[in-house]
Write an enzyme that holds these catalytic residues in place. Structure first.
Site, PDB file in Angstrom:
ATOM      1  N   SER A  58       0.828  -1.218   0.000  1.00 46.03           N
ATOM      2  CA  SER A  58       0.000   0.000   0.000  1.00 46.03           C
ATOM      3  C   SER A  58       0.855   1.259   0.000  1.00 46.03           C
ATOM      4  O   SER A  58       2.033   1.226   0.365  1.00 46.03           O
ATOM      5  CB  SER A  58      -0.896   0.018   1.242  1.00 46.03           C
ATOM      6  OG  SER A  58      -1.628  -1.173   1.343  1.00 46.03           O
TER       7      SER A  58
HETATM    8  N1  SAH Z   1      -0.585  -5.180   4.092  1.00 52.10           N
HETATM    9  C1  SAH Z   1       0.216  -5.463   2.901  1.00 52.10           C
HETATM   10  C2  SAH Z   1      -0.487  -5.131   1.614  1.00 52.10           C
HETATM   11  C3  SAH Z   1      -1.569  -6.055   1.365  1.00 52.10           C
HETATM   12  S1  SAH Z   1      -2.170  -6.195  -0.296  1.00 52.10           S
HETATM   13  C4  SAH Z   1       1.553  -4.775   2.958  1.00 52.10           C
HETATM   14  O1  SAH Z   1       1.807  -4.005   3.904  1.00 52.10           O
HETATM   15  O2  SAH Z   1       2.373  -5.006   2.060  1.00 52.10           O
HETATM   16  C5  SAH Z   1      -3.520  -7.247   0.097  1.00 52.10           C
HETATM   17  C6  SAH Z   1      -3.154  -8.664   0.417  1.00 52.10           C
HETATM   18  O3  SAH Z   1      -4.330  -9.337   0.827  1.00 52.10           O
HETATM   19  C7  SAH Z   1      -2.615  -9.444  -0.778  1.00 52.10           C
HETATM   20  O4  SAH Z   1      -1.347  -9.930  -0.477  1.00 52.10           O
HETATM   21  C8  SAH Z   1      -3.644 -10.574  -0.959  1.00 52.10           C
HETATM   22  O5  SAH Z   1      -3.048 -11.790  -1.369  1.00 52.10           O
HETATM   23  C9  SAH Z   1      -4.224 -10.685   0.431  1.00 52.10           C
HETATM   24  N2  SAH Z   1      -5.542 -11.319   0.530  1.00 52.10           N
HETATM   25  C10 SAH Z   1      -6.633 -11.181  -0.260  1.00 52.10           C
HETATM   26  N3  SAH Z   1      -7.652 -11.929   0.183  1.00 52.10           N
HETATM   27  C11 SAH Z   1      -7.197 -12.569   1.303  1.00 52.10           C
HETATM   28  C12 SAH Z   1      -7.775 -13.489   2.219  1.00 52.10           C
HETATM   29  N4  SAH Z   1      -9.039 -13.910   2.097  1.00 52.10           N
HETATM   30  N5  SAH Z   1      -7.018 -13.937   3.224  1.00 52.10           N
HETATM   31  C13 SAH Z   1      -5.739 -13.538   3.384  1.00 52.10           C
HETATM   32  N6  SAH Z   1      -5.127 -12.660   2.554  1.00 52.10           N
HETATM   33  C14 SAH Z   1      -5.859 -12.174   1.522  1.00 52.10           C
END
Ligand code: SAH
Length: 208
Positions: A58
């Site tokens: 993000s």
């Molecule tokens: N917080 C992260 C950015 C996250 S991007 C950082 O600081 O880099 C969103 C993430 O959510 C992605 O990696 C995606 O794979 C994950 N995601 C999506 N659906 C999900 C679910 N049901 N359970 C766990 N992770 C999930």
């Protein structure tokens, strides 16, 4: 911007960071350690960047704002959904300190591997492979929950896993635009506040 401190200075100057603890945590966690080699030159730009599996780390202003809205205190037990690069989890780990604990769930094995590697020096973080939409019933309840992917509707399973006086920050809406919501549980009443912040997160995939 050429350094992590310059990035944080920018976020303070523009009024995004207003909380001293969040400022300190963001100075301590160098964003460059969390971006892929090919994007290191852009690590200190206030923009999301690609990681593996078509996902993104993000933008720093979003990390700062969500961390502030979550109202984190030392010693708290926090659940994050969507570990991605691990950057947001590291900020939360700095905020809860040694007596706190961060559980972060990620559905992509490659990103579990990436975040575990990036988070090696934080002893108070556990990265778990799985579907975060269901939360972590074995570790519940949590003081705070942060969802860093977009839910279509308020994720009820996660609301259930909040402690009394617990808070959750979650982007809710269709894939192209979401609203950031603050959900507070007080004496089993659920209070939903629209934080009036439009955002675009990758979707929360509720499968598996
Ligand atoms: N917080 C992260 C950015 C996250 S991007 C950082 O600081 O880099 C969103 C993430 O959510 C992605 O990696 C995606 O794979 C994950 N995601 C999506 N659906 C999900 C679910 N049901 N359970 C766990 N992770 C999930």
């Amino acid at each position: 911007m050429h350094s992590n401190d310059e990035l944080v200075d920018y976020l303070v100057r523009t009024g995004i960071i207003t909380n001293k603890d969040v400022e300190r945590a963001m100075r301590k966690v160098d964003r460059k350690m969390f971006v892929l080699d090919e994007y290191k030159d852009y690590a200190y730009a206030d923009t999301p960047l690609p990681i593996y599996a078509n996902q993104t780390i993000s933008a720093p202003h979003m990390v700062a704002m969500m961390s502030q809205y979550l109202d984190v205190r030392p010693g708290m037990k926090i659940l994050e959904i969507g570990s991605g690069s691990g950057y947001q989890a590291a900020i939360l780990a700095e905020l809860v300190g040694r007596d706190g604990k961060i559980f972060t769930v990620e559905r992509h094995a490659k990103l579990v591997e990436m975040s575990r590697k990036n988070l090696m020096k934080w002893r108070n973080i556990k990265v778990i492979l799985g579907n975060g939409a269901k939360g972590l019933p074995d570790e519940a309840p949590f003081d705070r929950i942060m969802v860093t992917c977009a839910a279509r509707t308020i994720p009820e399973d996660l609301v259930k896993q909040l402690k009394n006086n617990g808070k959750m920050v979650v982007p809710v809406g269709p894939f192209y635009l979401q609203k950031l919501l603050l959900i507070e549980k007080k004496n089993n009443n659920i209070n939903v506040t629209d934080l009036h912040c439009d955002c675009v997160f990758v979707p929360l995939i509720n499968e598996g």
